[in-house]
Design an enzyme around this catalytic site. Structure first.
Site, PDB file in Angstrom:
ATOM      1  N   LYS A 205       0.821  -1.216   0.000  1.00 50.38           N
ATOM      2  CA  LYS A 205       0.000   0.000   0.000  1.00 50.38           C
ATOM      3  C   LYS A 205       0.851   1.261   0.000  1.00 50.38           C
ATOM      4  CE  LYS A 205      -4.064  -2.091   2.213  1.00 50.38           C
ATOM      5  NZ  LYS A 205      -3.572  -3.477   2.256  1.00 50.38           N
TER       6      LYS A 205
ATOM      7  N   ARG B 295      -5.780  -8.181 -10.032  1.00 55.84           N
ATOM      8  CA  ARG B 295      -6.374  -9.465 -10.411  1.00 55.84           C
ATOM      9  C   ARG B 295      -7.829  -9.255 -10.778  1.00 55.84           C
ATOM     10  NH1 ARG B 295      -9.567  -9.958  -5.967  1.00 55.84           N
ATOM     11  NH2 ARG B 295      -8.706  -9.302  -3.962  1.00 55.84           N
TER      12      ARG B 295
ATOM     13  N   GLU C 184      -3.307   6.436   8.698  1.00 51.26           N
ATOM     14  CA  GLU C 184      -3.983   7.454   7.920  1.00 51.26           C
ATOM     15  C   GLU C 184      -5.219   7.949   8.676  1.00 51.26           C
ATOM     16  OE1 GLU C 184      -4.767   5.357   4.268  1.00 51.26           O
ATOM     17  OE2 GLU C 184      -6.737   4.668   4.949  1.00 51.26           O
TER      18      GLU C 184
ATOM     19  N   HIS D  87     -14.739  -6.087   7.448  1.00 44.84           N
ATOM     20  CA  HIS D  87     -14.002  -5.419   6.373  1.00 44.84           C
ATOM     21  C   HIS D  87     -13.969  -6.250   5.088  1.00 44.84           C
ATOM     22  CE1 HIS D  87     -12.716  -2.392   9.245  1.00 44.84           C
ATOM     23  NE2 HIS D  87     -12.240  -3.341  10.027  1.00 44.84           N
TER      24      HIS D  87
END
Length: 479
Positions: A115, A291, A199, A234
């Site tokens: 990330k 993908r 973040e 999630h």
């Protein structure tokens, strides 16, 4: 390309093989010992057992899959999703053995697999990003100082992973150290890499992703968005396309941003760029999945394309045969992931035998399925049985057809997410489009589902009684 090996199992293996066969390409299945009699094994032209049930002894053995491919003169490998699909080392292994990897180059997988590296790569394209750290953090005191400067609430996320692992929401500074410890430990256990980043936490986000497709001739398309905000732990359960939240202008802006993300890493093939959308319709780059996505069928339906066919064409070096101007949104599609999970017990996996397993059929109903009646649910893999997809000219039509299809999907022996899917489709927040990723936390509780099922059972009983009494009142004339 004459022969394709699918390095996967279940519904995605069958889905890829179906398109390959339509294109005149022979197919090879690989399977673990527990999957010996699985539908994907029967569907393929050839099948090879590659090891015991655990995935690290079978489906994750990249070199063994390469060996099988070489022995059977396989031209290409399609990894599906999960397992080796985002493994840069496996993509490199295919390249080294002159086997076509149906996916992006290993460099793009490696960059977008981190990330932090992904954020660094897309910086030059001015892609909006959530305020946060630019590099991995393992020093807790330094991280705490950074978190204070960003402002609570903040989100701790594993740099190397996904699926909610190594992710922690920290609302107050007093919780920071304990949550940081947990995130690092979980990331280390799950991915072998304890690095995390921080973040700003977006309080009421929607999860919007853009499907892209790129060829080796410099053409990159976006095939519109998918709304994936109905999640548990999630992880997505209900997806739809298009999103009810996006305006045409915002859709174009996000689509172009997704194209730029793909260009930033010289992407080839099918990919998905994920964004968070806040309550003010500001969007932020989240990550790129290198993908085919689980929820790709909803995009196929509204865009009128076969994404697997496009993947294969691009992998063969062909130019994309469609342009951005030719792509139009047509209607609305909805997908429910049918998991062997118990929505009455925190969505925990439900292990057992499929004593009854009947799929719904009909116009505008699609089931991407990997199981048969009488099969056991293996404990070694993801518990998804199938994907139930419906299509309508309008969102309302697709929702109503989904409810009908759920009612005609009969499973006994294990608990599934079918009742939860019905709950979502009947909920005012979902039907009105005023929901976010907190739908489960805000609107769902097992007792509500139980109450709904009791009401439906009472209505069914009353209808049956009414029908019985009506039958009794019919004057039957003897022959």
């Amino acid at each position: 390309m004459k022969k394709l090996l699918v390095a996967n199992r279940g519904e995605i293996a069958i889905r890829v093989m179906r398109t390959a066969k339509n294109m005149g390409i022979k197919t090879v299945a690989v399977f673990s010992e527990v999957d010996r009699n699985a539908p994907h094994v029967k569907f393929a032209d050839q099948a090879v057992c590659i090891g015991p049930a655990p995935s690290n002894a079978s489906y994750l053995l990249g070199q063994k899959i390469i060996d099988v491919s070489k022995a059977l003169n396989v031209d290409a490998i399609h990894p599906g999703y999960g397992f080796l699909s985002e493994n840069a080392d496996f993509a490199e292994l295919c390249e080294a053995h002159n086997i076509i990897f149906i996916g992006p180059r290993s460099k793009a997988i490696r960059v977008m697999g981190s990330k932090l590296a992904a954020k660094e790569t897309v910086k030059a394209y001015n892609i909006p990003m959530v305020p946060g750290t630019d590099e991995a953090i393992t020093d807790i005191s330094e991280a705490q100082h950074i978190a204070k400067s960003i402002g609570f609430p903040i989100l701790i996320k594993a740099s190397a992973g996904g699926g909610g692992k190594g992710m922690r929401i920290v609302k107050h500074e007093s919780e920071f150290k304990s949550q940081m410890d947990r995130a690092i430990s979980e990331a280390t256990n799950a991915f072998g890499d304890g690095s995390v980043f921080i973040e700003k936490y977006v309080a009421s986000p929607r999860h919007i992703e853009i499907q892209i497709m790129a060829d080796s001739h410099g053409n990159v398309l976006h095939l519109f968005e998918r709304e994936c905000s109905i999640q548990r732990r999630h992880q997505k359960v209900v997806e739809e396309a298009p999103s009810s939240a996006l305006t045409p202008a915002l859709r174009e802006e996000m689509g172009q941003a997704a194209i730029n993300v793909a260009r930033s890493c010289d992407y080839i093939g099918a990919g998905t760029v994920e964004f968070l959308l806040d309550e003010n319709l500001n969007f932020y780059f989240l990550e790129m999945n290198t993908r085919l996505q689980v929820e790709h069928p909803v995009t196929e339906w509204i865009a009128g394309v076969d994404l697997v066919a496009l993947q294969i064409q691009v992998a063969k070096g062909e130019k994309l045969n469609i342009t951005q101007d030719q792509l139009k949104i047509n209607g609305h599609a909805l997908e429910l992931r049918v998991y062997a999970e118990d929505p009455m017990n925190d969505f925990l996996p439900s292990v057992g035998t499929l004593d009854v397993y009947k799929l719904p059929e009909g116009k505008n109903i699609r089931v991407d399925n990997g199981f048969e009646e009488g099969m056991d649910i293996p404990i070694y893999y993801d518990p998804m049985l199938s994907k139930l997809i419906t299509y309508g000219k309008t969102r309302e039509e697709a929702i109503e057809l989904m409810i009908e299809a759920i009612d005609n999907y009969h499973i006994k022996g294990v608990e599934t997410t079918l009742p939860f899917g019905r709950f979502v489709c009947e909920h005012d927040a979902f039907r009105s489009g005023t929901f976010d990723t907190h739908f489960v936390k805000t609107h769902y509780a097992p007792n509500l589902l139980e109450k709904q099922q009791q009401i439906e059972a009472n209505i069914a009983a009353k209808l049956a009684l009414k029908h019985y009494l009506a039958e009794q009142n019919i004057l039957r004339v003897p022959d």
